[in-house]
Design an enzyme around this catalytic site. Structure first.
Site, PDB file in Angstrom:
ATOM      1  N   ASN A   4       0.811   2.933  11.290  1.00  0.00           N
ATOM      2  CA  ASN A   4      -0.057   3.326  12.418  1.00  0.00           C
ATOM      3  C   ASN A   4       0.268   2.403  13.581  1.00  0.00           C
ATOM      4  O   ASN A   4       0.818   1.327  13.371  1.00  0.00           O
ATOM      5  CB  ASN A   4      -1.540   3.139  12.027  1.00  0.00           C
ATOM      6  CG  ASN A   4      -1.824   1.704  11.598  1.00  0.00           C
ATOM      7  OD1 ASN A   4      -1.516   1.310  10.464  1.00  0.00           O
ATOM      8  ND2 ASN A   4      -2.368   0.904  12.493  1.00  0.00           N
ATOM      9  N   TYR A  52      -8.313 -10.852   1.659  1.00  0.00           N
ATOM     10  CA  TYR A  52      -9.558 -10.165   2.041  1.00  0.00           C
ATOM     11  C   TYR A  52     -10.344  -9.644   0.837  1.00  0.00           C
ATOM     12  O   TYR A  52     -11.511  -9.291   0.963  1.00  0.00           O
ATOM     13  CB  TYR A  52      -9.296  -9.021   3.043  1.00  0.00           C
ATOM     14  CG  TYR A  52      -8.456  -7.873   2.532  1.00  0.00           C
ATOM     15  CD1 TYR A  52      -8.950  -6.964   1.606  1.00  0.00           C
ATOM     16  CD2 TYR A  52      -7.166  -7.683   2.996  1.00  0.00           C
ATOM     17  CE1 TYR A  52      -8.191  -5.910   1.143  1.00  0.00           C
ATOM     18  CE2 TYR A  52      -6.397  -6.630   2.555  1.00  0.00           C
ATOM     19  CZ  TYR A  52      -6.911  -5.748   1.615  1.00  0.00           C
ATOM     20  OH  TYR A  52      -6.144  -4.717   1.159  1.00  0.00           O
ATOM     21  N   GLU A  53      -9.704  -9.594  -0.325  1.00  0.00           N
ATOM     22  CA  GLU A  53     -10.429  -9.157  -1.523  1.00  0.00           C
ATOM     23  C   GLU A  53     -11.337 -10.267  -2.052  1.00  0.00           C
ATOM     24  O   GLU A  53     -12.107 -10.037  -2.985  1.00  0.00           O
ATOM     25  CB  GLU A  53      -9.441  -8.765  -2.621  1.00  0.00           C
ATOM     26  CG  GLU A  53      -8.631  -7.530  -2.300  1.00  0.00           C
ATOM     27  CD  GLU A  53      -7.573  -7.265  -3.356  1.00  0.00           C
ATOM     28  OE1 GLU A  53      -7.912  -6.643  -4.379  1.00  0.00           O
ATOM     29  OE2 GLU A  53      -6.425  -7.689  -3.167  1.00  0.00           O
ATOM     30  N   SER A  85       0.823  -1.220   0.000  1.00  0.00           N
ATOM     31  CA  SER A  85       0.000   0.000   0.000  1.00  0.00           C
ATOM     32  C   SER A  85       0.851   1.262   0.000  1.00  0.00           C
ATOM     33  O   SER A  85       1.663   1.460   0.896  1.00  0.00           O
ATOM     34  CB  SER A  85      -0.853   0.077   1.274  1.00  0.00           C
ATOM     35  OG  SER A  85      -1.778  -0.945   1.306  1.00  0.00           O
ATOM     36  N   HIS A 123      -4.766  -9.697  -2.185  1.00  0.00           N
ATOM     37  CA  HIS A 123      -5.001  -9.968  -0.771  1.00  0.00           C
ATOM     38  C   HIS A 123      -6.124 -10.988  -0.630  1.00  0.00           C
ATOM     39  O   HIS A 123      -7.076 -10.987  -1.398  1.00  0.00           O
ATOM     40  CB  HIS A 123      -5.439  -8.690  -0.028  1.00  0.00           C
ATOM     41  CG  HIS A 123      -4.441  -7.588  -0.074  1.00  0.00           C
ATOM     42  ND1 HIS A 123      -4.415  -6.671  -1.090  1.00  0.00           N
ATOM     43  CD2 HIS A 123      -3.440  -7.248   0.773  1.00  0.00           C
ATOM     44  CE1 HIS A 123      -3.445  -5.813  -0.870  1.00  0.00           C
ATOM     45  NE2 HIS A 123      -2.827  -6.134   0.251  1.00  0.00           N
ATOM     46  N   MET A 134      -2.155  -7.554   6.709  1.00  0.00           N
ATOM     47  CA  MET A 134      -3.085  -8.424   5.972  1.00  0.00           C
ATOM     48  C   MET A 134      -2.467  -8.982   4.684  1.00  0.00           C
ATOM     49  O   MET A 134      -3.175  -9.271   3.729  1.00  0.00           O
ATOM     50  CB  MET A 134      -4.351  -7.641   5.633  1.00  0.00           C
ATOM     51  CG  MET A 134      -5.038  -7.021   6.843  1.00  0.00           C
ATOM     52  SD  MET A 134      -6.393  -5.956   6.343  1.00  0.00           S
ATOM     53  CE  MET A 134      -6.686  -5.037   7.864  1.00  0.00           C
ATOM     54  N   SER A 135      -1.144  -9.097   4.671  1.00  0.00           N
ATOM     55  CA  SER A 135      -0.502  -9.587   3.438  1.00  0.00           C
ATOM     56  C   SER A 135       0.772 -10.344   3.777  1.00  0.00           C
ATOM     57  O   SER A 135       0.986 -10.763   4.910  1.00  0.00           O
ATOM     58  CB  SER A 135      -0.161  -8.401   2.526  1.00  0.00           C
ATOM     59  OG  SER A 135       0.862  -7.614   3.106  1.00  0.00           O
ATOM     60  N   HIS A 181      -3.397   0.489  -4.856  1.00  0.00           N
ATOM     61  CA  HIS A 181      -2.759  -0.661  -5.508  1.00  0.00           C
ATOM     62  C   HIS A 181      -3.128  -0.619  -6.983  1.00  0.00           C
ATOM     63  O   HIS A 181      -4.292  -0.685  -7.322  1.00  0.00           O
ATOM     64  CB  HIS A 181      -3.278  -1.982  -4.932  1.00  0.00           C
ATOM     65  CG  HIS A 181      -2.779  -2.260  -3.560  1.00  0.00           C
ATOM     66  ND1 HIS A 181      -1.868  -3.231  -3.282  1.00  0.00           N
ATOM     67  CD2 HIS A 181      -3.066  -1.672  -2.389  1.00  0.00           C
ATOM     68  CE1 HIS A 181      -1.612  -3.244  -1.991  1.00  0.00           C
ATOM     69  NE2 HIS A 181      -2.334  -2.300  -1.427  1.00  0.00           N
ATOM     70  N   ALA A 228       2.559  -2.424   4.364  1.00  0.00           N
ATOM     71  CA  ALA A 228       2.187  -1.482   5.414  1.00  0.00           C
ATOM     72  C   ALA A 228       1.687  -2.329   6.576  1.00  0.00           C
ATOM     73  O   ALA A 228       1.006  -3.327   6.357  1.00  0.00           O
ATOM     74  CB  ALA A 228       1.082  -0.576   4.906  1.00  0.00           C
ATOM     75  N   HIS A 269      -7.753   3.695   6.722  1.00  0.00           N
ATOM     76  CA  HIS A 269      -6.903   3.319   5.573  1.00  0.00           C
ATOM     77  C   HIS A 269      -6.186   4.529   4.967  1.00  0.00           C
ATOM     78  O   HIS A 269      -5.047   4.413   4.503  1.00  0.00           O
ATOM     79  CB  HIS A 269      -7.740   2.597   4.509  1.00  0.00           C
ATOM     80  CG  HIS A 269      -6.943   2.159   3.310  1.00  0.00           C
ATOM     81  ND1 HIS A 269      -5.925   1.223   3.392  1.00  0.00           N
ATOM     82  CD2 HIS A 269      -6.999   2.537   2.007  1.00  0.00           C
ATOM     83  CE1 HIS A 269      -5.394   1.053   2.181  1.00  0.00           C
ATOM     84  NE2 HIS A 269      -6.023   1.834   1.326  1.00  0.00           N
TER      85      HIS A 269
HETATM   86  N1  HPA Z   1      -3.683  -3.840  11.083  1.00  0.00           N
HETATM   87  C1  HPA Z   1      -3.680  -4.669  10.010  1.00  0.00           C
HETATM   88  N2  HPA Z   1      -3.184  -4.340   8.843  1.00  0.00           N
HETATM   89  C2  HPA Z   1      -2.615  -3.127   8.715  1.00  0.00           C
HETATM   90  C3  HPA Z   1      -2.579  -2.214   9.782  1.00  0.00           C
HETATM   91  C4  HPA Z   1      -3.146  -2.598  11.021  1.00  0.00           C
HETATM   92  O1  HPA Z   1      -3.151  -1.849  12.023  1.00  0.00           O
HETATM   93  N3  HPA Z   1      -1.970  -1.098   9.315  1.00  0.00           N
HETATM   94  C5  HPA Z   1      -1.628  -1.338   8.026  1.00  0.00           C
HETATM   95  N4  HPA Z   1      -2.034  -2.564   7.662  1.00  0.00           N
END
Ligand code: HPA
Length: 273
Positions: free
Chosen positions: A231, A81-82, A26, A79, A207-208, A57, A109, A243
């Protein structure tokens, strides 16, 4: 799926013969802007290939030269989740293998779980935890690529990482190290989940990456992976996760991230890996 055929089709569009593959997470796709002799191939052009649907992306391969090295990058990844299966998520890894790629650099990320991290930190992944409750290697084993029960005791190439850590120090980049835990998403975690992952030994959450690293270990690529802490994870600060913030932080650390990737590429020249 005939990965060899797809690899040939992509390579036919360029004179570059990539030995190194980059997967860009990302907000990190900008690295391809630095490629010389760049040729891009949209995932859309590849039949039976999943399509990337996330904002930030792009969904294309870019082949070119970066720092004098022949590379192929995924600008946008798949991903779970997609809605893609884990088996779909890792297809590009086997295409890289068929191209003759030997080295893989993965970026993502991630949320900081380790309280000593701050947003903007870059963390070299030293180990991973698969909390996806499945595995991309589930199904018949393609033994032309690897073993049915691949070893996962040294996913990251330690020698390569050591050179990168030392060379980063030399240019005052404070590269952190940590364990990345993979969760399916797409909802961010609850504070209770983050507490649990902290107890599991995770330093960052995302998530990747882990599905790709499992497949890349299966087919014996030399791997490095880096997280950009975009974050702090849920519950660590009194703040909601968003996001847009993830993408914005990833963009802020562009130049530091490019330097780390450059150091990783140069390390390959230094070390016979
Ligand atoms: N959690 C999960 N996936 C992420 C996060 C998070 O805090 N930040 C960036 N991708």
């Amino acid at each position: 799926m005939d990965f060899g055929k797809i690899a040939k089709k992509i390579l036919a569009k360029s004179t570059v013969k990539p030995n190194i593959a980059l997967i860009l997470g990302s907000g990190l796709g900008y690295l391809t802007e630095q490629f010389e002799d760049a040729v891009s191939v949209n995932y859309r052009e590849i039949n039976a290939f999943p399509q990337s649907t996330v904002e930030g992306h792009k969904g294309r391969f870019v082949i070119g030269r970066l720092n004098g090295r022949d590379v192929i990058a995924m600008d946008g990844r798949f991903h779970y989740y997609e809605g893609h299966s884990l088996q779909d998520v890792v297809k590009p890894i086997y295409i890289f293998k068929e191209m003759g790629v030997e080295h893989l650099i993965v970026t993502n990320a991630a949320g900081g779980v380790n309280r000593s991290f701050v947003p903007g930190d870059i963390v070299a992944i030293t180990d991973v935890i698969n909390l996806g409750f499945s595995n991309p290697l589930v199904g018949p084993n393609r033994k032309e690529y690897g073993a049915r029960f691949p070893d996962m005791s040294s996913v990251i190439n330690k020698r390569w990482l050591e050179v990168v850590i030392n060379n980063s120090k030399r240019v005052n980049i404070d590269l952190k190290q940590g364990t990345y835990i993979f969760v399916t998403g797409p909802s961010y975690e609850t504070p209770a989940e983050i507490k649990a992952y902290e107890n599991f030994g995770a330093d960052m959450v995302g998530m990747s990456t882990v599905p790709e690293l499992i497949a890349a270990s299966h087919c014996k690529l030399n791997i490095l992976a880096f997280s950009c802490i975009t974050n702090m994870a849920s519950g660590i600060l009194e703040k909601k996760l968003d996001h847009q913030e993830v993408v914005a932080t990833a963009q802020k650390v562009r130049s530091k991230f490019s330097k780390v990737v450059t150091i990783a590429l140069n390390a390959l020249k230094e070390e016979k890996l």
